[in-house]
Motif scaffolding. Structure first.
Motif, PDB file in Angstrom:
ATOM      1  N   GLN A  65      92.212 117.624  24.429  1.00 43.17           N
ATOM      2  CA  GLN A  65      93.328 116.872  23.857  1.00 43.17           C
ATOM      3  C   GLN A  65      94.618 117.688  23.828  1.00 43.17           C
ATOM      4  O   GLN A  65      95.694 117.142  24.047  1.00 43.17           O
ATOM      5  CB  GLN A  65      92.967 116.365  22.453  1.00 43.17           C
ATOM      6  CG  GLN A  65      91.743 115.468  22.420  1.00 43.17           C
ATOM      7  CD  GLN A  65      91.803 114.299  23.380  1.00 43.17           C
ATOM      8  OE1 GLN A  65      92.851 113.681  23.559  1.00 43.17           O
ATOM      9  NE2 GLN A  65      90.678 113.992  23.997  1.00 43.17           N
ATOM     10  N   ASP A 105      82.110 113.068  17.867  1.00 41.99           N
ATOM     11  CA  ASP A 105      83.365 112.361  18.098  1.00 41.99           C
ATOM     12  C   ASP A 105      84.182 113.046  19.190  1.00 41.99           C
ATOM     13  O   ASP A 105      84.753 112.387  20.059  1.00 41.99           O
ATOM     14  CB  ASP A 105      84.167 112.266  16.795  1.00 41.99           C
ATOM     15  CG  ASP A 105      85.364 111.358  16.937  1.00 41.99           C
ATOM     16  OD1 ASP A 105      85.210 110.230  17.451  1.00 41.99           O
ATOM     17  OD2 ASP A 105      86.474 111.782  16.551  1.00 41.99           O
ATOM     18  N   ARG A 108      82.668 112.233  22.541  1.00 41.00           N
ATOM     19  CA  ARG A 108      83.036 110.873  22.949  1.00 41.00           C
ATOM     20  C   ARG A 108      84.465 110.846  23.481  1.00 41.00           C
ATOM     21  O   ARG A 108      84.741 110.271  24.541  1.00 41.00           O
ATOM     22  CB  ARG A 108      82.892 109.908  21.761  1.00 41.00           C
ATOM     23  CG  ARG A 108      83.267 108.458  22.085  1.00 41.00           C
ATOM     24  CD  ARG A 108      83.388 107.600  20.847  1.00 41.00           C
ATOM     25  NE  ARG A 108      84.297 108.135  19.834  1.00 41.00           N
ATOM     26  CZ  ARG A 108      85.636 108.130  19.929  1.00 41.00           C
ATOM     27  NH1 ARG A 108      86.235 107.618  20.974  1.00 41.00           N
ATOM     28  NH2 ARG A 108      86.375 108.637  18.952  1.00 41.00           N
ATOM     29  N   GLN A 109      85.386 111.494  22.760  1.00 40.84           N
ATOM     30  CA  GLN A 109      86.787 111.546  23.194  1.00 40.84           C
ATOM     31  C   GLN A 109      86.919 112.235  24.548  1.00 40.84           C
ATOM     32  O   GLN A 109      87.697 111.805  25.405  1.00 40.84           O
ATOM     33  CB  GLN A 109      87.637 112.289  22.167  1.00 40.84           C
ATOM     34  CG  GLN A 109      87.861 111.566  20.881  1.00 40.84           C
ATOM     35  CD  GLN A 109      88.604 112.448  19.877  1.00 40.84           C
ATOM     36  OE1 GLN A 109      89.345 113.358  20.253  1.00 40.84           O
ATOM     37  NE2 GLN A 109      88.404 112.186  18.604  1.00 40.84           N
ATOM     38  N   THR A 110      86.166 113.325  24.734  1.00 43.34           N
ATOM     39  CA  THR A 110      86.220 114.052  26.002  1.00 43.34           C
ATOM     40  C   THR A 110      85.780 113.154  27.142  1.00 43.34           C
ATOM     41  O   THR A 110      86.450 113.061  28.173  1.00 43.34           O
ATOM     42  CB  THR A 110      85.346 115.319  25.942  1.00 43.34           C
ATOM     43  OG1 THR A 110      85.912 116.234  25.004  1.00 43.34           O
ATOM     44  CG2 THR A 110      85.231 115.997  27.304  1.00 43.34           C
ATOM     45  N   ARG A 111      84.653 112.477  26.983  1.00 42.92           N
ATOM     46  CA  ARG A 111      84.152 111.594  28.046  1.00 42.92           C
ATOM     47  C   ARG A 111      85.192 110.517  28.366  1.00 42.92           C
ATOM     48  O   ARG A 111      85.511 110.277  29.534  1.00 42.92           O
ATOM     49  CB  ARG A 111      82.828 110.952  27.648  1.00 42.92           C
ATOM     50  CG  ARG A 111      82.295 110.002  28.734  1.00 42.92           C
ATOM     51  CD  ARG A 111      80.860 109.631  28.544  1.00 42.92           C
ATOM     52  NE  ARG A 111      79.951 110.716  28.836  1.00 42.92           N
ATOM     53  CZ  ARG A 111      79.568 111.095  30.064  1.00 42.92           C
ATOM     54  NH1 ARG A 111      80.045 110.475  31.117  1.00 42.92           N
ATOM     55  NH2 ARG A 111      78.706 112.064  30.230  1.00 42.92           N
ATOM     56  N   GLU A 112      85.738 109.857  27.348  1.00 42.08           N
ATOM     57  CA  GLU A 112      86.727 108.802  27.568  1.00 42.08           C
ATOM     58  C   GLU A 112      87.965 109.345  28.274  1.00 42.08           C
ATOM     59  O   GLU A 112      88.495 108.714  29.195  1.00 42.08           O
ATOM     60  CB  GLU A 112      87.126 108.157  26.239  1.00 42.08           C
ATOM     61  CG  GLU A 112      86.034 107.306  25.623  1.00 42.08           C
ATOM     62  CD  GLU A 112      86.359 106.835  24.217  1.00 42.08           C
ATOM     63  OE1 GLU A 112      87.448 107.165  23.667  1.00 42.08           O
ATOM     64  OE2 GLU A 112      85.504 106.125  23.638  1.00 42.08           O
ATOM     65  N   THR A 113      88.424 110.512  27.851  1.00 42.56           N
ATOM     66  CA  THR A 113      89.622 111.109  28.439  1.00 42.56           C
ATOM     67  C   THR A 113      89.392 111.486  29.893  1.00 42.56           C
ATOM     68  O   THR A 113      90.204 111.163  30.765  1.00 42.56           O
ATOM     69  CB  THR A 113      90.052 112.353  27.629  1.00 42.56           C
ATOM     70  OG1 THR A 113      90.331 111.954  26.283  1.00 42.56           O
ATOM     71  CG2 THR A 113      91.273 113.026  28.230  1.00 42.56           C
ATOM     72  N   GLU A 115      87.044 110.416  31.973  1.00 41.89           N
ATOM     73  CA  GLU A 115      86.794 109.241  32.808  1.00 41.89           C
ATOM     74  C   GLU A 115      88.084 108.488  33.129  1.00 41.89           C
ATOM     75  O   GLU A 115      88.166 107.802  34.148  1.00 41.89           O
ATOM     76  CB  GLU A 115      85.776 108.321  32.139  1.00 41.89           C
ATOM     77  CG  GLU A 115      84.366 108.888  32.208  1.00 41.89           C
ATOM     78  CD  GLU A 115      83.327 108.057  31.475  1.00 41.89           C
ATOM     79  OE1 GLU A 115      83.695 107.147  30.704  1.00 41.89           O
ATOM     80  OE2 GLU A 115      82.126 108.334  31.678  1.00 41.89           O
ATOM     81  N   ALA A 116      89.102 108.604  32.285  1.00 46.54           N
ATOM     82  CA  ALA A 116      90.375 107.915  32.506  1.00 46.54           C
ATOM     83  C   ALA A 116      91.315 108.681  33.440  1.00 46.54           C
ATOM     84  O   ALA A 116      92.314 108.120  33.893  1.00 46.54           O
ATOM     85  CB  ALA A 116      91.070 107.656  31.166  1.00 46.54           C
TER      86      ALA A 116
END
Length: 184
Positions: A65, A105, A108-113, A115-116
């Protein structure tokens, strides 16, 4: 090799899967512990198992982040020696459940970031620090590899601390986790 990582579908999936496997080592190392055990220091090291989980979450959040996405941290942590040691300890008011929830958490944020991201070639400047080259840059790929390295290093620390604490070995903890999964 305490656990076998699933086959990958592509490079991004491989990096995220190996990162999660290393996080698993930390999660297993605190399996079944009380807050008191997670805060214990069974060696001369200032590290506790709960503190390692907390540090791993903070480290990953900072790289993904902060560095990769350029977002300002939600809190300013000092970098003095005393504060650095606190990073590796479960402090009064902190619980194992709390740091594990934060760890999940952040994952989860790392995966979402990741993958985007358009691709893993995304390059960002390194923070200013004496241990980084001036005007240095690194790719998202490099950051993920570095996080795998960080998590693996701390999972190894956690294995030793856990064994010192109550004699539990990583292989035994993997077997318990697998038995729980089969029972579900």
């Amino acid at each position: 090799m305490p656990s076998l990582v699933n086959a990958e579908t592509d490079e991004r999936d491989a990096l995220l899967t190996f990162l999660d496997a290393q996080r698993g080592g930390l999660r297993r190392a605190v399996r079944g512990l009380t807050d008191e055990q997670a805060a214990a220091h069974p060696s001369v090291s200032a590290m506790s198992l709960g503190g390692l989980v907390k540090h791993a979450a903070h480290c990953e959040h900072g790289w993904i982040q902060g560095v990769l996405m350029g977002r300002r941290p939600e809190t300013d942590r000092e970098t003095s020696t005393a504060d650095w040691e606190k990073e590796f300890q479960l402090l009064p008011g902190e619980t194992l459940a709390g740091v594990l929830a934060e760890f999940a958490d952040v994952a989860r944020q790392t995966r979402e970031t990741v993958e985007a991201l358009p691709d893993l070639e995304v390059s960002v400047p390194l923070p200013e620090a004496p241990w980084f080259p001036q005007d240095g840059k690194r790719s998202a790929r490099w950051i993920l590899l570095h996080l795998i390295e960080e998590q693996a290093r701390h999972a190894g620390h956690a294995d030793l601390i856990r064994e010192s604490l109550d004699g539990a070995l990583a292989f035994d903890l993997v077997a318990l986790e697998q038995a729980d999964q089969q029972a579900r």
